[in-house]
Each structure stands twice: as C-alpha cells, then as structure tokens.
Design an enzyme around this catalytic site. Sequence first.
Site, PDB file in Angstrom:
ATOM      1  N   TYR A   1       0.848  -1.190   0.000  1.00 13.82           N
ATOM      2  CA  TYR A   1       0.000   0.000   0.000  1.00 13.82           C
ATOM      3  C   TYR A   1       0.884   1.240   0.000  1.00 13.82           C
ATOM      4  O   TYR A   1       1.700   1.432   0.901  1.00 13.82           O
ATOM      5  CB  TYR A   1      -0.910  -0.042   1.230  1.00 13.82           C
ATOM      6  CG  TYR A   1      -1.670   1.229   1.490  1.00 13.82           C
ATOM      7  CD1 TYR A   1      -2.223   1.975   0.446  1.00 13.82           C
ATOM      8  CD2 TYR A   1      -1.855   1.694   2.794  1.00 13.82           C
ATOM      9  CE1 TYR A   1      -2.922   3.152   0.688  1.00 13.82           C
ATOM     10  CE2 TYR A   1      -2.558   2.860   3.052  1.00 13.82           C
ATOM     11  CZ  TYR A   1      -3.083   3.578   1.989  1.00 13.82           C
ATOM     12  OH  TYR A   1      -3.766   4.737   2.227  1.00 13.82           O
TER      13      TYR A   1
ATOM     14  N   ASP B   1       6.674   2.875 -19.218  1.00 14.00           N
ATOM     15  CA  ASP B   1       5.630   3.863 -18.902  1.00 14.00           C
ATOM     16  C   ASP B   1       5.990   4.587 -17.607  1.00 14.00           C
ATOM     17  O   ASP B   1       5.145   4.780 -16.731  1.00 14.00           O
ATOM     18  CB  ASP B   1       4.261   3.183 -18.809  1.00 14.00           C
ATOM     19  CG  ASP B   1       3.117   4.185 -18.950  1.00 14.00           C
ATOM     20  OD1 ASP B   1       3.382   5.350 -19.339  1.00 14.00           O
ATOM     21  OD2 ASP B   1       1.966   3.821 -18.653  1.00 14.00           O
TER      22      ASP B   1
ATOM     23  N   GLU C   1       2.779   9.635 -12.259  1.00 10.29           N
ATOM     24  CA  GLU C   1       1.587   8.893 -11.781  1.00 10.29           C
ATOM     25  C   GLU C   1       1.942   7.457 -11.425  1.00 10.29           C
ATOM     26  O   GLU C   1       1.257   6.823 -10.624  1.00 10.29           O
ATOM     27  CB  GLU C   1       0.489   8.790 -12.855  1.00 10.29           C
ATOM     28  CG  GLU C   1      -0.135  10.062 -13.276  1.00 10.29           C
ATOM     29  CD  GLU C   1       0.516  10.618 -14.531  1.00 10.29           C
ATOM     30  OE1 GLU C   1       1.758  10.815 -14.537  1.00 10.29           O
ATOM     31  OE2 GLU C   1      -0.205  10.884 -15.503  1.00 10.29           O
TER      32      GLU C   1
ATOM     33  N   ASP D   1       2.749  -0.158 -12.069  1.00 11.23           N
ATOM     34  CA  ASP D   1       2.162  -0.241 -13.408  1.00 11.23           C
ATOM     35  C   ASP D   1       3.126  -0.870 -14.421  1.00 11.23           C
ATOM     36  O   ASP D   1       3.696  -0.178 -15.272  1.00 11.23           O
ATOM     37  CB  ASP D   1       1.714   1.153 -13.877  1.00 11.23           C
ATOM     38  CG  ASP D   1       0.689   1.034 -14.998  1.00 11.23           C
ATOM     39  OD1 ASP D   1       0.437  -0.105 -15.435  1.00 11.23           O
ATOM     40  OD2 ASP D   1       0.151   2.055 -15.437  1.00 11.23           O
TER      41      ASP D   1
HETATM   42  P1  ATP Z   1      -4.204   1.644 -16.079  1.00 14.93           P
HETATM   43  O1  ATP Z   1      -4.288   0.252 -15.590  1.00 14.93           O
HETATM   44  O2  ATP Z   1      -5.351   2.053 -16.895  1.00 14.93           O
HETATM   45  O3  ATP Z   1      -2.865   1.996 -16.675  1.00 14.93           O
HETATM   46  P2  ATP Z   1      -3.618   2.621 -13.487  1.00 14.93           P
HETATM   47  O4  ATP Z   1      -2.214   2.146 -13.604  1.00 14.93           O
HETATM   48  O5  ATP Z   1      -3.837   3.946 -12.846  1.00 14.93           O
HETATM   49  O6  ATP Z   1      -4.358   2.629 -14.859  1.00 14.93           O
HETATM   50  P3  ATP Z   1      -4.182   0.720 -11.438  1.00 14.93           P
HETATM   51  O7  ATP Z   1      -2.807   0.181 -11.323  1.00 14.93           O
HETATM   52  O8  ATP Z   1      -5.300  -0.251 -11.443  1.00 14.93           O
HETATM   53  O9  ATP Z   1      -4.453   1.515 -12.733  1.00 14.93           O
HETATM   54  O10 ATP Z   1      -4.397   1.787 -10.282  1.00 14.93           O
HETATM   55  C1  ATP Z   1      -5.561   2.558 -10.176  1.00 14.93           C
HETATM   56  C2  ATP Z   1      -5.342   3.632  -9.125  1.00 14.93           C
HETATM   57  O11 ATP Z   1      -5.250   3.016  -7.831  1.00 14.93           O
HETATM   58  C3  ATP Z   1      -4.042   4.394  -9.270  1.00 14.93           C
HETATM   59  O12 ATP Z   1      -4.211   5.506 -10.080  1.00 14.93           O
HETATM   60  C4  ATP Z   1      -3.689   4.771  -7.830  1.00 14.93           C
HETATM   61  O13 ATP Z   1      -4.370   5.969  -7.495  1.00 14.93           O
HETATM   62  C5  ATP Z   1      -4.289   3.649  -7.017  1.00 14.93           C
HETATM   63  N1  ATP Z   1      -3.259   2.654  -6.654  1.00 14.93           N
HETATM   64  C6  ATP Z   1      -2.752   1.705  -7.455  1.00 14.93           C
HETATM   65  N2  ATP Z   1      -1.845   0.950  -6.818  1.00 14.93           N
HETATM   66  C7  ATP Z   1      -1.761   1.450  -5.565  1.00 14.93           C
HETATM   67  C8  ATP Z   1      -0.971   1.111  -4.402  1.00 14.93           C
HETATM   68  N3  ATP Z   1      -0.097   0.106  -4.429  1.00 14.93           N
HETATM   69  N4  ATP Z   1      -1.140   1.854  -3.294  1.00 14.93           N
HETATM   70  C9  ATP Z   1      -2.021   2.890  -3.277  1.00 14.93           C
HETATM   71  N5  ATP Z   1      -2.785   3.246  -4.324  1.00 14.93           N
HETATM   72  C10 ATP Z   1      -2.658   2.550  -5.454  1.00 14.93           C
END
Ligand code: ATP
Length: 519
Positions: free
Chosen positions: A114, A158, A162, A176
């Site tokens: 987290y 990438d 963000e 990501d």
């Molecule tokens: P996409 O998959 O379309 O490239 P993304 O990378 O933003 O989008 P996710 O990895 O599913 O998609 O994450 C969605 C959102 O959740 C992120 O933008 C971030 O705000 C939050 N998030 C993701 N991973 C974590 C983490 N490990 N701890 C806290 N928040 C997170």
Amino acid sequence: MTPTPTNHINRTPKQQTTELQQPQPSAKKTANDFIFGKTLGDGSFSTVYLAKEVHTKKEFAIKVCDKSHIIREKKQQYILREKEALNMLVNDPYFVKLYCTFHDDRKLYFVLTYAKNGDLLQLIKRLGSLDMKLTQYYTCELVIALEALKAKGIIHRDLKPENILLDENFNILITDFGSTKILKQEPLINNTDQSQSEQVPRRRNSFVGTANYVSPELLTDKLTTHACDLWALGCVIYQMLTGKLCFLAGSDHLIFNKILNRQYEYPDNFSNVASDLIDKLLVIEADQRLGASDSVPYASIRNHPFFDDVIWDNIGGMPPSDSLEKVILDKNEEGDEKDCFEKAEPGLNNRQMARLVGLSMDSSESTLIYDGSVESLNLDNNQTKNGKEDKRKNIADLTPIQIETRLSMQRRSSKYHDLVEGNLILKQGLLDKKKGIRPRRRMFLLTLGPHIYYVDPQTMVLKGQIPWTEDLRVEVKHFRKFDIVTPNRTYLLEDPEGYALQWQQDIEDVHEFYFNKKP
Ligand code: ATP
C-alpha cells in the site's frame, strides 16, 4: 549535498524494509482473508482497494480485475506481464511489492504494497514543484530502481510521476508494469560484436506508454531498449523541478513533433547542473543517452555533477525536505484512515461491495445489485450466488404460468413492482446515469415488454424509461461504462460494480427475444 533523514517518521534502512515485506510462502489466500476498507483508485480494467489482512492486520493495496473484461479486451498478456515483472522485482527496493495473487469466479486479485502517500504527480501538484534537494533525492532512488530494471532485463516503458507511488516514508514505489518489456525472454540478435553487458534484443514494437514521456525511437523505429526509461527519467526530473510537463501540446501528434525536435525550454534561473543532466538524458540517439552505453549501469549517471554531494549508500531513509514536513502535517490533519475499516467484514461479497460504492448496507438494494439480478426472477446468471453453475434461463422458455407465478411473487416482494406498469422485472441494478456534469444514481429495471425503466431509489419516483426500438443497441466502453444507444439519444451509464458486460448481454438477450436479432 548528502540527503539526511529527518526524524518525523520511523525509518528503516531500505534493504531491511524490503526483506521484511517479502511475501511469505503461505496457503492460497482468498478475498475472505482481507477486509476491504475503501477504494484507492480505478484503472482501465481494475479497481484498487485499501485492505487489511485479517490475520496479520497489515494493510495492502489490492488490485481487483474483472476476468470477463480482461478476456473481452484481450488484456491477458498485460496482466501476465505485470505479474511476471513484479515477481522478478520482489526483492528490490523502490518497486511496489506483489505479496500474492489469487482469483475467484469473476475476479483476479493482486495483493500489493500500500503506497500510503499517493504518487509523485500528486506531490508535485501539491507543492507546485520540488526543491533541488528533494528532486535530487528522488532522482537517486529512480536511478537505483532503473539499475535494478536494467540488471533484470526489464524495460518499464511507462515511467511517469503517476506511476511513481510513495510509501509511508515518502520513498518511491514504481508501479504499473502492464506496458513492460521483459528482454531476457527474447532471442538476442546482433550480438556478435557486442559485449555481454551490451546485448539487447532489437525488436520492433507498437507504441506503448504515455505520449508526453515517450522516447523518440519508439515513435520512429518502434525500437525498445532500456534507454526508453532513461528518456522518461529526463522528463520526470524536468517535471519535478518545474512542476510542468517537458513536452506539452494540444494533441498527441503535436507532442510527438516536439519530442522528435527536442523542443523544450527551461524557466529563467533554472539550475545549470540540472539542465545539463536533463539534456544528456533527452538525447535523440538512444545509445548516446547518458547511461545507455555504460558497462556498469548507470555509473555515468551517478558520476554526473548533479549528484556530486550524494552518498549513494545513504539513500533509502526519509527524503530530506522542509517542504515534505508541511505535506506530512497536512496529511495528519486529514484524519485517520482506519475509520474506513469500521463496519467492514472480510471478503468482497455483495454486501461489502455495496458498502464500498457508498450504498447503505441495510437497504434491500445492496443485496440485489451485485449481480444486477432479482433473485429467483433472474433472466441470467451463469453463476448463482453460491457460486454453483446454473443453466442459463431463456425468456423464451418461460411459460405463461411461470410468468404469472413470478409476477405474483414480484407483486408481493418488489417495491418497484408498481413503477413498472405491472411488467415482469427480469433484471434490476443501480447504475449511474450521466446527464450534465453530475451522474445520478438510478435503479434500472429491465422488464418484459420490453422496457428499461429507471427510478430514483431515494424518492422512489419513476424518472423515465429508455425508448426501446429495433435500433436500440448497447456499447460497452469499459468494464463499468456502457452506452445504450437509441435513434434519438445515447444514455451514458456506469455500473459501479463493474458488470457493464453483463448488462449488455442481458439487454441483448431481451432484444433478441423480441426482435429476433441481436441489437
Ligand atoms: P491503467 O491500468 O489504466 O494503466 P492505473 O495504472 O492507474 O491505470 P491501477 O494500477 O489499477 O491503474 O491503479 C488505479 C489507481 O489506484 C491508481 O491511479 C492509484 O491511485 C491507485 N493505486 C494503485 N496501486 C496502488 C498502491 N499500491 N497503493 C495505493 N494506491 C494505489
């Protein structure tokens, strides 16, 4: 300048933190091993939740992906790549750790570290820009992370603020890995005249990543090497120091032109040593980029005067910055996150999903909406609520007596019966209907007729119905979003539960029944 830790936050040397956080081999987990507290964010085919492991009370971010959406969008490779890269990086600091994965009938779960302090973009926005000390510190962490990626043959592709999350100590956690390229799996060519350390597969690839950070060779030759991430590093350093994107224009096409022409400028009084580092990373020829041809990656970056006063072995504590102290104070005032676990129970069942999307757990809707169907009247459910296979029920199979029996049940048990002109409800669920800026949550009722009614669930007032003609069709945009297109209007809808595909299928089945063809 030697980054020195401050004493605000409990600090653990980076390497030790990593070892402590390593996934422990354990029995296969299920969603019931976790309490899901709140939604952290949405991706294009996933939702990320803050969750607490019941047994250990440890907090994790759990990324939940909808299987049917992944299959429909052909994103299996994306998921596999992400899992593989995360598994390869589990012992390296500065990456989100994959604690474990598991799945159930409908969903895949990735249990991740987290990132308590959001991401680097949020930090840049909050502070306007980062000071030199903080930028230097984060650049050091990024360089160490890129060294690990290079050593493992992983190209992120990438890298952008963000995707640079911040842990409880404001250290970076790169995330990501869906666009990642893992080079070691590929045959190496052109390796006769290269030393072992320089071997790279040279393959043409389609454009991946984000327009503002994409390297020129990805636009021209579609060639992926580790130097793509070095270009992105240059863009990120620029953005940390200026608060602005290095390459910004009105369209992707114009951004690409700027990238190919190296068209960027520095604000007045910009640090010379910083601009020199950025200029050496933003070099058009990939192999001329600082670090790209290092025999010991990335020694030439570490040796750049930007890092003159850095003791690299000290990197890993709390980043040094007065500006961060303000951010920490603000965060402390924002209140306790632990509240989100109140009233929560383990698992991600209908009741918990309803709570997470902000519905009352006591309302009858919350038990009905998850699969979007009225229990015992459901038109469709390949899976019943207890998870057993259920033969799909076709409307055509319903005899007049069965319809009458179901109607009389509906009359007795459904508060929506009087609002649907006595038609048999085949499916119901809460959807957000977009009109103007603010979406309105409505109970959608798919009935025999055919009709699609929508009701304000708070006031129990029928707000309207979607006129059903032979031309009606459903377009799924995303696992949550779908449009119902009619000749005169397109209804923009969002299923907070992520079952847009199920809605499409059910509406199409009814359409086929009445019009003898799929819409
Ligand atoms: P996409 O998959 O379309 O490239 P993304 O990378 O933003 O989008 P996710 O990895 O599913 O998609 O994450 C969605 C959102 O959740 C992120 O933008 C971030 O705000 C939050 N998030 C993701 N991973 C974590 C983490 N490990 N701890 C806290 N928040 C997170």
